[in-house]
Design a protein around this motif. Structure first.
Motif, PDB file in Angstrom:
ATOM      1  N   GLN A 117       0.821  -1.215   0.000  1.00 54.76           N
ATOM      2  CA  GLN A 117       0.000   0.000   0.000  1.00 54.76           C
ATOM      3  C   GLN A 117       0.853   1.262   0.000  1.00 54.76           C
ATOM      4  O   GLN A 117       0.487   2.256  -0.607  1.00 54.76           O
ATOM      5  N   LEU A 118       1.983   1.227   0.683  1.00 60.23           N
ATOM      6  CA  LEU A 118       2.831   2.419   0.783  1.00 60.23           C
ATOM      7  C   LEU A 118       3.658   2.672  -0.474  1.00 60.23           C
ATOM      8  O   LEU A 118       4.186   3.762  -0.656  1.00 60.23           O
ATOM      9  N   HIS A 119       3.821   1.676  -1.301  1.00 64.61           N
ATOM     10  CA  HIS A 119       4.625   1.787  -2.528  1.00 64.61           C
ATOM     11  C   HIS A 119       6.059   2.218  -2.221  1.00 64.61           C
ATOM     12  O   HIS A 119       6.634   3.054  -2.919  1.00 64.61           O
ATOM     13  N   ILE A 120       6.598   1.673  -1.155  1.00 71.84           N
ATOM     14  CA  ILE A 120       7.979   1.937  -0.762  1.00 71.84           C
ATOM     15  C   ILE A 120       8.719   0.614  -0.758  1.00 71.84           C
ATOM     16  O   ILE A 120       8.232  -0.371  -0.222  1.00 71.84           O
ATOM     17  N   GLN A 121       9.880   0.593  -1.373  1.00 71.21           N
ATOM     18  CA  GLN A 121      10.678  -0.623  -1.413  1.00 71.21           C
ATOM     19  C   GLN A 121      11.554  -0.694  -0.163  1.00 71.21           C
ATOM     20  O   GLN A 121      12.588  -0.038  -0.076  1.00 71.21           O
ATOM     21  N   PHE A 122      11.121  -1.459   0.812  1.00 74.08           N
ATOM     22  CA  PHE A 122      11.909  -1.666   2.022  1.00 74.08           C
ATOM     23  C   PHE A 122      12.721  -2.938   1.887  1.00 74.08           C
ATOM     24  O   PHE A 122      12.298  -3.890   1.243  1.00 74.08           O
ATOM     25  N   GLU A 123      13.890  -2.946   2.528  1.00 69.10           N
ATOM     26  CA  GLU A 123      14.637  -4.190   2.687  1.00 69.10           C
ATOM     27  C   GLU A 123      13.869  -5.008   3.709  1.00 69.10           C
ATOM     28  O   GLU A 123      13.444  -4.497   4.732  1.00 69.10           O
ATOM     29  N   THR A 124      13.690  -6.268   3.455  1.00 67.95           N
ATOM     30  CA  THR A 124      13.007  -7.130   4.404  1.00 67.95           C
ATOM     31  C   THR A 124      13.928  -8.284   4.783  1.00 67.95           C
ATOM     32  O   THR A 124      14.833  -8.644   4.022  1.00 67.95           O
ATOM     33  N   ALA A 125      13.679  -8.812   5.969  1.00 70.12           N
ATOM     34  CA  ALA A 125      14.451  -9.957   6.444  1.00 70.12           C
ATOM     35  C   ALA A 125      13.547 -10.791   7.335  1.00 70.12           C
ATOM     36  O   ALA A 125      12.677 -10.249   8.021  1.00 70.12           O
ATOM     37  N   PRO A 126      13.727 -12.094   7.311  1.00 68.59           N
ATOM     38  CA  PRO A 126      12.914 -12.933   8.200  1.00 68.59           C
ATOM     39  C   PRO A 126      13.377 -12.770   9.645  1.00 68.59           C
ATOM     40  O   PRO A 126      14.571 -12.639   9.902  1.00 68.59           O
ATOM     41  N   SER A 127      12.430 -12.733  10.565  1.00 68.68           N
ATOM     42  CA  SER A 127      12.780 -12.629  11.982  1.00 68.68           C
ATOM     43  C   SER A 127      12.553 -13.969  12.655  1.00 68.68           C
ATOM     44  O   SER A 127      11.785 -14.794  12.177  1.00 68.68           O
ATOM     45  N   ASN A 128      13.229 -14.158  13.754  1.00 71.38           N
ATOM     46  CA  ASN A 128      12.991 -15.370  14.527  1.00 71.38           C
ATOM     47  C   ASN A 128      12.142 -15.025  15.754  1.00 71.38           C
ATOM     48  O   ASN A 128      11.829 -13.856  16.004  1.00 71.38           O
ATOM     49  N   ALA A 129      11.788 -16.023  16.515  1.00 67.68           N
ATOM     50  CA  ALA A 129      10.898 -15.822  17.663  1.00 67.68           C
ATOM     51  C   ALA A 129      11.539 -14.967  18.748  1.00 67.68           C
ATOM     52  O   ALA A 129      10.845 -14.214  19.439  1.00 67.68           O
ATOM     53  N   GLN A 130      12.854 -15.026  18.904  1.00 63.46           N
ATOM     54  CA  GLN A 130      13.519 -14.276  19.972  1.00 63.46           C
ATOM     55  C   GLN A 130      13.474 -12.773  19.729  1.00 63.46           C
ATOM     56  O   GLN A 130      13.180 -11.999  20.625  1.00 63.46           O
ATOM     57  N   ILE A 131      13.758 -12.342  18.521  1.00 62.67           N
ATOM     58  CA  ILE A 131      13.711 -10.905  18.249  1.00 62.67           C
ATOM     59  C   ILE A 131      12.257 -10.433  18.155  1.00 62.67           C
ATOM     60  O   ILE A 131      11.941  -9.308  18.530  1.00 62.67           O
ATOM     61  N   ALA A 132      11.374 -11.294  17.708  1.00 63.88           N
ATOM     62  CA  ALA A 132       9.954 -10.939  17.662  1.00 63.88           C
ATOM     63  C   ALA A 132       9.405 -10.733  19.070  1.00 63.88           C
ATOM     64  O   ALA A 132       8.576  -9.845  19.295  1.00 63.88           O
ATOM     65  N   ALA A 133       9.869 -11.512  20.032  1.00 60.99           N
ATOM     66  CA  ALA A 133       9.438 -11.342  21.418  1.00 60.99           C
ATOM     67  C   ALA A 133       9.930 -10.025  21.997  1.00 60.99           C
ATOM     68  O   ALA A 133       9.285  -9.428  22.861  1.00 60.99           O
ATOM     69  N   LEU A 134      11.061  -9.541  21.499  1.00 56.33           N
ATOM     70  CA  LEU A 134      11.611  -8.256  21.949  1.00 56.33           C
ATOM     71  C   LEU A 134      10.809  -7.081  21.398  1.00 56.33           C
ATOM     72  O   LEU A 134      10.753  -6.026  22.024  1.00 56.33           O
ATOM     73  N   LEU A 135      10.216  -7.238  20.226  1.00 56.39           N
ATOM     74  CA  LEU A 135       9.564  -6.133  19.525  1.00 56.39           C
ATOM     75  C   LEU A 135       8.041  -6.288  19.494  1.00 56.39           C
ATOM     76  O   LEU A 135       7.417  -6.089  18.470  1.00 56.39           O
ATOM     77  N   THR A 136       7.444  -6.594  20.609  1.00 62.86           N
ATOM     78  CA  THR A 136       5.997  -6.833  20.652  1.00 62.86           C
ATOM     79  C   THR A 136       5.173  -5.550  20.699  1.00 62.86           C
ATOM     80  O   THR A 136       3.993  -5.568  20.396  1.00 62.86           O
ATOM     81  N   GLN A 137       5.759  -4.426  21.080  1.00 66.54           N
ATOM     82  CA  GLN A 137       5.015  -3.169  21.252  1.00 66.54           C
ATOM     83  C   GLN A 137       5.280  -2.171  20.120  1.00 66.54           C
ATOM     84  O   GLN A 137       5.224  -0.971  20.331  1.00 66.54           O
ATOM     85  N   GLN A 138       5.587  -2.647  18.952  1.00 63.85           N
ATOM     86  CA  GLN A 138       5.848  -1.831  17.760  1.00 63.85           C
ATOM     87  C   GLN A 138       7.001  -0.834  17.962  1.00 63.85           C
ATOM     88  O   GLN A 138       6.932   0.330  17.575  1.00 63.85           O
ATOM     89  N   GLN A 139       8.071  -1.317  18.576  1.00 61.36           N
ATOM     90  CA  GLN A 139       9.251  -0.493  18.760  1.00 61.36           C
ATOM     91  C   GLN A 139      10.076  -0.441  17.475  1.00 61.36           C
ATOM     92  O   GLN A 139      10.012  -1.337  16.659  1.00 61.36           O
ATOM     93  N   MET A 140      10.830   0.627  17.359  1.00 56.59           N
ATOM     94  CA  MET A 140      11.847   0.719  16.311  1.00 56.59           C
ATOM     95  C   MET A 140      13.182   0.572  17.030  1.00 56.59           C
ATOM     96  O   MET A 140      13.359   1.073  18.138  1.00 56.59           O
ATOM     97  N   ILE A 141      14.119  -0.086  16.387  1.00 58.42           N
ATOM     98  CA  ILE A 141      15.422  -0.366  16.989  1.00 58.42           C
ATOM     99  C   ILE A 141      16.515   0.128  16.046  1.00 58.42           C
ATOM    100  O   ILE A 141      16.407  -0.021  14.836  1.00 58.42           O
ATOM    101  N   ILE A 142      17.556   0.713  16.633  1.00 58.82           N
ATOM    102  CA  ILE A 142      18.755   1.054  15.869  1.00 58.82           C
ATOM    103  C   ILE A 142      19.802  -0.001  16.209  1.00 58.82           C
ATOM    104  O   ILE A 142      20.041  -0.299  17.377  1.00 58.82           O
TER     105      ILE A 142
END
Length: 183
Positions: A117-142
Motif C-alpha cells: 500500500q505504501l509503494h515503498i521498497q523496504f529491505e526485508t528480512a525474516p525474523s525469529n521468535a527471539q527478536i519478535a518477542a523483543l519487539l511486541t510493542q511496535q518499537q523501532m530499533i537502531i
C-alpha cells in the motif's frame, strides 16, 4: 612590653569554607541522589549483550547501521505511521543515507499488504521468535554495524507523535554516525 597582636583564625576559617564546603555540598547532593546527569539521547539505550548472534539471527546487512521494525500481523494506523517515519527518516539522513539501511523484519503472519500500500521498497528480512518477542510493542530499533542492538524507540500513537519520534531518531542516529568508526 613588647606585645604581639593576636592572630585571628578568620583567614583559616575562610579558606576552609572556600575549599571544603563545595566538596561537602557535592558529596551531599550525590549521596542523596539529587543530581541526575543529562542525557542527550532521545531513545532508550539497550543492554550491550543484545546482538543478532545472541538472538540467534543472521545479520541481514552487516557493516551497515540499521533501523529495524517488526511488521505485525495486522498493520493498523500506528504501524503505517511507523513505516512512513522509517522511510522519511532514512531520506532525511542525507549524505549519511548510504551508511544506514531501513529493514522491516517479517514473520510468517506479517501483513505484507501494508508494504504494498505504501509503494515503498523496504529491505526485508525474516525474523525469529527471539527478536519478535523483543519487539511486541511496535518499537523501532537502531542496530550498529557489528550487529548490536543499540537504541529502542517505543511505540507512540498518532502521526504527530510518530513524526516527532522520527526526528529524535534522526538526531540520535546522526550523533552515532558522527562518532562511529565502523559502518
Amino acid at each position: 612590653m613588647n606585645s604581639q597582636p593576636k592572630r585571628s583564625n578568620k583567614t583559616l576559617i575562610i579558606l576552609l569554607v572556600v575549599f571544603v564546603l563545595p566538596v561537602a555540598l557535592a558529596k551531599l547532593v550525590l549521596s542523596l541522589d539529587l543530581y541526575h546527569g543529562g542525557a542527550t539521547n532521545k531513545g532508550a539505550l539497550l543492554n550491550t549483550e543484545l546482538t543478532y548472534s545472541a538472538l540467534n539471527m543472521v545479520n541481514p546487512k552487516p557493516h551497515l547501521w540499521q533501523m529495524v521494525y517488526l511488521l505485525p500481523e495486522k498493520c493498523g494506523e500506528q504501524c503505517m505511521d511507523r513505516l512512513y517515519v522509517i522511510n522519511q527518516s532514512h531520506i532525511a539522513l542525507g549524505r549519511d543515507r548510504d551508511r544506514v539501511s531501513p529493514i522491516i523484519l517479517l514473520q510468517n503472519n506479517s501483513d505484507l499488504d501494508a508494504l504494498k500500500q505504501l509503494h515503498i521498497q523496504f529491505e526485508t528480512a525474516p525474523s525469529n521468535a527471539q527478536i519478535a518477542a523483543l519487539l511486541t510493542q511496535q518499537q523501532m530499533i537502531i542496530i550498529d554495524p557489528l550487529g548490536s542492538l543499540v537504541m529502542q524507540y517505543d511505540g507512540v500513537s498518532g502521526r504527530e507523535a510518530s513524526i516527532a519520534q522520527g526526528k529524535s531518531m534522526i538526531a540520535d542516529l546522526r550523533k552515532m554516525l558522527k562518532l562511529s568508526r565502523v559502518g
